[in-house]
Design a protein around this motif. Structure first.
Motif, PDB file in Angstrom:
ATOM      1  N   ALA A 188       0.827  -1.210   0.000  1.00 28.00           N
ATOM      2  CA  ALA A 188       0.000   0.000   0.000  1.00 28.00           C
ATOM      3  C   ALA A 188       0.861   1.259   0.000  1.00 28.00           C
ATOM      4  O   ALA A 188       0.571   2.231  -0.714  1.00 28.00           O
ATOM      5  CB  ALA A 188      -0.934  -0.004   1.207  1.00 28.00           C
ATOM      6  N   ALA A 189       1.938   1.241   0.789  1.00 23.89           N
ATOM      7  CA  ALA A 189       2.827   2.398   0.837  1.00 23.89           C
ATOM      8  C   ALA A 189       3.543   2.602  -0.480  1.00 23.89           C
ATOM      9  O   ALA A 189       3.744   3.734  -0.941  1.00 23.89           O
ATOM     10  CB  ALA A 189       3.843   2.225   1.971  1.00 23.89           C
ATOM     11  N   ALA A 190       3.941   1.510  -1.126  1.00 25.00           N
ATOM     12  CA  ALA A 190       4.633   1.597  -2.407  1.00 25.00           C
ATOM     13  C   ALA A 190       3.736   2.182  -3.484  1.00 25.00           C
ATOM     14  O   ALA A 190       4.204   2.865  -4.407  1.00 25.00           O
ATOM     15  CB  ALA A 190       5.133   0.216  -2.827  1.00 25.00           C
ATOM     16  N   GLU A 191       2.433   1.918  -3.369  1.00 25.59           N
ATOM     17  CA  GLU A 191       1.492   2.393  -4.388  1.00 25.59           C
ATOM     18  C   GLU A 191       0.963   3.800  -4.096  1.00 25.59           C
ATOM     19  O   GLU A 191       0.319   4.412  -4.955  1.00 25.59           O
ATOM     20  CB  GLU A 191       0.317   1.412  -4.479  1.00 25.59           C
ATOM     21  CG  GLU A 191       0.714   0.042  -5.016  1.00 25.59           C
ATOM     22  CD  GLU A 191      -0.428  -0.967  -4.978  1.00 25.59           C
ATOM     23  OE1 GLU A 191      -1.509  -0.600  -4.428  1.00 25.59           O
ATOM     24  OE2 GLU A 191      -0.246  -2.086  -5.471  1.00 25.59           O
ATOM     25  N   GLU A 192       1.219   4.301  -2.896  1.00 29.18           N
ATOM     26  CA  GLU A 192       0.712   5.630  -2.537  1.00 29.18           C
ATOM     27  C   GLU A 192       1.388   6.712  -3.373  1.00 29.18           C
ATOM     28  O   GLU A 192       2.613   6.749  -3.495  1.00 29.18           O
ATOM     29  CB  GLU A 192       0.953   5.901  -1.049  1.00 29.18           C
ATOM     30  CG  GLU A 192       0.407   7.242  -0.575  1.00 29.18           C
ATOM     31  CD  GLU A 192       0.658   7.472   0.912  1.00 29.18           C
ATOM     32  OE1 GLU A 192       0.872   8.627   1.301  1.00 29.18           O
ATOM     33  OE2 GLU A 192       0.633   6.477   1.677  1.00 29.18           O
ATOM     34  N   LYS A 193       0.597   7.596  -3.931  1.00 29.94           N
ATOM     35  CA  LYS A 193       1.126   8.681  -4.747  1.00 29.94           C
ATOM     36  C   LYS A 193       1.531   9.840  -3.825  1.00 29.94           C
ATOM     37  O   LYS A 193       0.721  10.353  -3.048  1.00 29.94           O
ATOM     38  CB  LYS A 193       0.085   9.165  -5.754  1.00 29.94           C
ATOM     39  CG  LYS A 193       0.626  10.216  -6.721  1.00 29.94           C
ATOM     40  CD  LYS A 193      -0.420  10.606  -7.753  1.00 29.94           C
ATOM     41  CE  LYS A 193       0.156  11.658  -8.711  1.00 29.94           C
ATOM     42  NZ  LYS A 193      -0.845  12.061  -9.737  1.00 29.94           N
ATOM     43  N   LEU A 194       2.790  10.226  -3.924  1.00 29.78           N
ATOM     44  CA  LEU A 194       3.306  11.280  -3.057  1.00 29.78           C
ATOM     45  C   LEU A 194       3.336  12.618  -3.794  1.00 29.78           C
ATOM     46  O   LEU A 194       3.633  12.673  -4.988  1.00 29.78           O
ATOM     47  CB  LEU A 194       4.711  10.932  -2.562  1.00 29.78           C
ATOM     48  CG  LEU A 194       4.828   9.630  -1.766  1.00 29.78           C
ATOM     49  CD1 LEU A 194       6.267   9.412  -1.318  1.00 29.78           C
ATOM     50  CD2 LEU A 194       3.899   9.648  -0.553  1.00 29.78           C
ATOM     51  N   VAL A 195       3.039  13.676  -3.068  1.00 27.88           N
ATOM     52  CA  VAL A 195       3.068  15.032  -3.622  1.00 27.88           C
ATOM     53  C   VAL A 195       4.165  15.805  -2.906  1.00 27.88           C
ATOM     54  O   VAL A 195       4.158  15.923  -1.675  1.00 27.88           O
ATOM     55  CB  VAL A 195       1.715  15.748  -3.429  1.00 27.88           C
ATOM     56  CG1 VAL A 195       1.787  17.180  -3.969  1.00 27.88           C
ATOM     57  CG2 VAL A 195       0.608  14.974  -4.119  1.00 27.88           C
ATOM     58  N   PHE A 196       5.109  16.321  -3.667  1.00 28.97           N
ATOM     59  CA  PHE A 196       6.257  17.018  -3.093  1.00 28.97           C
ATOM     60  C   PHE A 196       6.074  18.534  -3.240  1.00 28.97           C
ATOM     61  O   PHE A 196       5.695  19.018  -4.304  1.00 28.97           O
ATOM     62  CB  PHE A 196       7.553  16.583  -3.773  1.00 28.97           C
ATOM     63  CG  PHE A 196       7.779  15.097  -3.732  1.00 28.97           C
ATOM     64  CD1 PHE A 196       8.242  14.492  -2.581  1.00 28.97           C
ATOM     65  CD2 PHE A 196       7.496  14.300  -4.842  1.00 28.97           C
ATOM     66  CE1 PHE A 196       8.441  13.115  -2.535  1.00 28.97           C
ATOM     67  CE2 PHE A 196       7.698  12.936  -4.808  1.00 28.97           C
ATOM     68  CZ  PHE A 196       8.165  12.341  -3.652  1.00 28.97           C
ATOM     69  N   THR A 197       6.366  19.270  -2.151  1.00 26.86           N
ATOM     70  CA  THR A 197       6.247  20.732  -2.202  1.00 26.86           C
ATOM     71  C   THR A 197       7.554  21.383  -2.640  1.00 26.86           C
ATOM     72  O   THR A 197       7.555  22.303  -3.440  1.00 26.86           O
ATOM     73  CB  THR A 197       5.841  21.291  -0.823  1.00 26.86           C
ATOM     74  OG1 THR A 197       6.816  20.885   0.155  1.00 26.86           O
ATOM     75  CG2 THR A 197       4.481  20.760  -0.410  1.00 26.86           C
TER      76      THR A 197
END
Length: 659
Positions: A243-252
């Protein structure tokens, strides 16, 4: 033969025992030496943050390394698990060194004939971050090992882990997990998700390689490795890793805190207070990881800066000093030291000494109230030449536009229309030392000359000094001093300074209230006489009752005033003391003050700004022309406050028979 073998065996055994003993002695001596040296200092440059009174950050100082120390319990548990899994799985079981990992690294590096695997523990890395350079020398390695021993002996594992997570580099100037969390994800380290924690935990191995802002692909692969390590150590399940690997991260990709763009003059004043009042040195202030909780009200500061910008044209060379204060505490809530900080950081609110003009008169008339004067005390206003210094010297003051009553006026009216003759007469009657001493009681520290013109504000003061003096009238006569800092915490959260309130009663409470009510007269056209009240042009723009006083000289324009909940003072003029010739320029101070007060008070509870009479005062209707009790025949009366027992008892008869 057998005897020789036995002799060799005994020699070998004895030598081995000696060797073990020697090693033991060396290790014990090393341990003892490390213990004698005591715990190594953990001081490391950290960003100092400055907070407004609502908790928002208004400024920061650092060495180029943004680092905000946070406690282990204020970090996401996932971050802690991720770091241990990828950096040092046996962290809680070793004493600074992982022998097994060291052996494995030696074999791997020997096999490849180059360094392909490291074996530094978290403790070793922390030691390196704290005390050492990154030089790859044996001397540095030995020093690192010794520092690691000292850390393990003197600090517990959680302290070491906390220190490590607060010192490692995450690239882009972010040092420590809190700065990294804010930079990459715009949130606190406590709020990091498992996916975000794994991403950040992979960066320190090579911030220039594994930063997601440099190479998202490499950063992602590193994150997956961290998640795999966590799964192998049993800290997360296979499903959680997926689940963590598939989570889409947004960087500021933005640092949250910068040098104050708003309130730069206030920021400088705070730094000065840290040096003088708190007693810190420059390095501690800049890099000590302090949390400085200031008195700044962000909303009031924004209003002040906006009002200044819209009032004084950008093309004008006019300058200003402005400050606002809570009269009850002395907390400075807004401050503007000039039109443009970048052009001139000179703080005209706290540093410039300018002639206050008639804004000094409330202090003079307060001294007169203490010596038997009342708002109804009459004196003649006419062109007068005063003789002083044993009649060796003369002084001939003038009223504005050379207008005089040529008759008697009350002290209340004299203040409202700013009659200069009345002021000088009062000053000389009381004695020229009285106003000097009274000003000191009001917190004015700049030197004042004992001359007749002092009653007209010819000795300079600072904006914050005048503001402080008016705040004492507003709060009923209690001592206040300009306060910029509420408290200071060190990098560990310990309070090292806290402002103390001084509730010493300096002025008489009843007379302070009488004075404040006299100061409302500048906005009351009922006090118009031979001249109009000085706040007549402002009166129809006020939404509530204010106490105030304006003042001017050839090169200075002032406005200061208050409600019980807020006080503000403004000076405008030219830095070099040039004469203010345009009538519009002379209105800047009044306009800035009134706009600020109206906008700041809007939306606040009404009771904060209502003048509530204390015990010991009485209000009676007074005819403004003669200071007597108004009768039903008087065309105008003004409700006027007196200290109980000093109110007039004579009824006005001037208007009998239609006169």
């Amino acid at each position: 033969m057998r005897r020789r073998k036995w002799r060799n065996f005994r020699l070998f055994a004895f030598t081995s025992i000696l060797a073990v003993g020697a090693v033991g002695m060396i290790l014990f001596s090393l341990y003892l030496y490390a213990k004698i040296l005591g715990p190594p200092p953990l001081a490391i440059p950290q960003s100092t943050l400055y907070y407004a009174n609502d908790g928002s950050v208004i400024g920061e100082s650092n060495s180029g390394e943004k680092r905000y120390w946070v406690k282990l319990e204020d970090m996401s548990p996932d971050t802690i698990k991720a770091v241990i899994a990828i950096e040092d799985r046996t962290f809680y079981n070793h004493y600074g060194f992982d022998v097994k990992r060291i052996g494995g690294a030696v074999l791997a590096n020997a096999k490849e004939m180059r360094k392909v695997q490291g074996a530094s523990t978290i403790t070793q890395q922390y030691a390196r971050n704290l005390f050492l350079t990154m030089d790859k020398t044996w001397k540095r390695k030995i020093s690192e090992a010794f520092y690691a021993i000292r850390l393990e002996i003197n600090y517990d594992k959680n302290q070491i882990l906390e220190g490590y997570l607060n010192t490692i580099s995450y690239g882009h100037g972010a040092y420590g997990i809190e700065a990294a969390s804010e930079f990459y994800f715009g949130k606190s380290a406590k709020e990091l998700s498992l996916a975000e924690s794994a991403m950040l935990s992979g960066i320190p191995k090579g911030p220039g390689i594994y930063s997601p802002l440099i190479s998202l692909e490499k950063a992602k692969n590193r994150q997956l490795l961290v998640l795999k390590s966590m799964q192998e150590t049993g800290t997360i399940s296979k499903e959680e890793a997926r689940a963590a690997a598939e989570e889409k991260l947004v960087f500021t990709g933005e640092h949250l805190h910068h040098r104050a763009e708003s309130a730069p003059y206030f920021y400088d004043a705070v730094r000065k207070e840290l040096l003088t009042s708190v007693g810190l040195d420059e390095r501690s202030i800049a890099l000590g990881g302090l949390k400085v909780y200031t008195t700044l009200d962000s909303r009031q500061q924004e209003i002040a800066e906006k009002v200044v910008a819209e009032t004084i044209p950008e093309s004008s060379d006019m300058q200003l000093g402005f400050a606002a204060m809570d009269p009850k505490t002395g907390f400075v809530t807004a401050l503007v030291g000039g039109k443009d900080y970048k052009e001139s950081p000179f703080n005209r609110a706290t540093q410039a000494v300018r002639q206050p003009g008639s804004t000094i008169k409330p202090l003079l008339y307060y001294a007169a109230l203490e010596r038997g004067f009342t708002p109804s005390t009459m004196m003649r206003s006419e062109l007068t030449t005063f003789k002083y210094d044993d009649e060796k010297a003369e002084y001939a003051p003038h009223n504005f536009n050379n207008k005089y009553a040529d008759g008697e006026i009350t002290m209340a009216q004299a203040l409202a229309v700013s009659d200069n003759i009345y002021a000088v007469k009062t000053h000389l009657f009381l004695g020229q030392d009285v106003l000097v001493d009274t000003a000191k009681r009001f917190g004015i520290t700049t030197d004042m000359k004992k001359v007749p013109s002092l009653a007209l504000g010819t000795s300079g003061v600072k904006v914050v000094e005048l503001l402080n003096a008016y705040s004492m009238i507003a709060n009923g006569g209690k001592k206040v001093e300009p306060v910029f800092i509420q408290k200071v915490e060190d990098s560990r959260g310990k309070v090292i300074y806290e402002a103390k309130q001084n509730n010493e009663q300096i002025l008489k409470r009843d007379l302070a209230y009488v004075m404040s009510q006299m100061m409302t007269g500048m906005f009351d056209v009922k006090l118009n006489g031979y001249a109009t009240v000085t706040g007549a042009s402002m009166a129809d723009q006020t939404s509530r009752i204010y106490a105030g006083k304006s003042g001017s000289t050839k090169s200075d324009s002032w406005m200061a005033g208050f409600t019980p909940g807020i006080a503000a003072a403004v000076w405008t003029g030219y830095d070099k003391g040039d004469e203010i010739t345009l009538s519009a320029d002379k209105q800047y101070a009044k306009n800035i003050w009134l706009k600020f007060m109206e906008r700041s008070i809007k939306g606040q509870p009404e009771e904060f700004h209502i003048f509530k009479p204390p015990t010991g005062v009485v209000a009676v209707p007074i005819d403004p022309e003669n200071g007597k009790l108004a009768s039903d025949l008087c065309p105008v009366f003004r409700l006027t406050y007196f200290a109980t027992g000093t109110e007039p008892d004579e009824i006005c008869t001037d208007h009998l028979f239609g006169r």
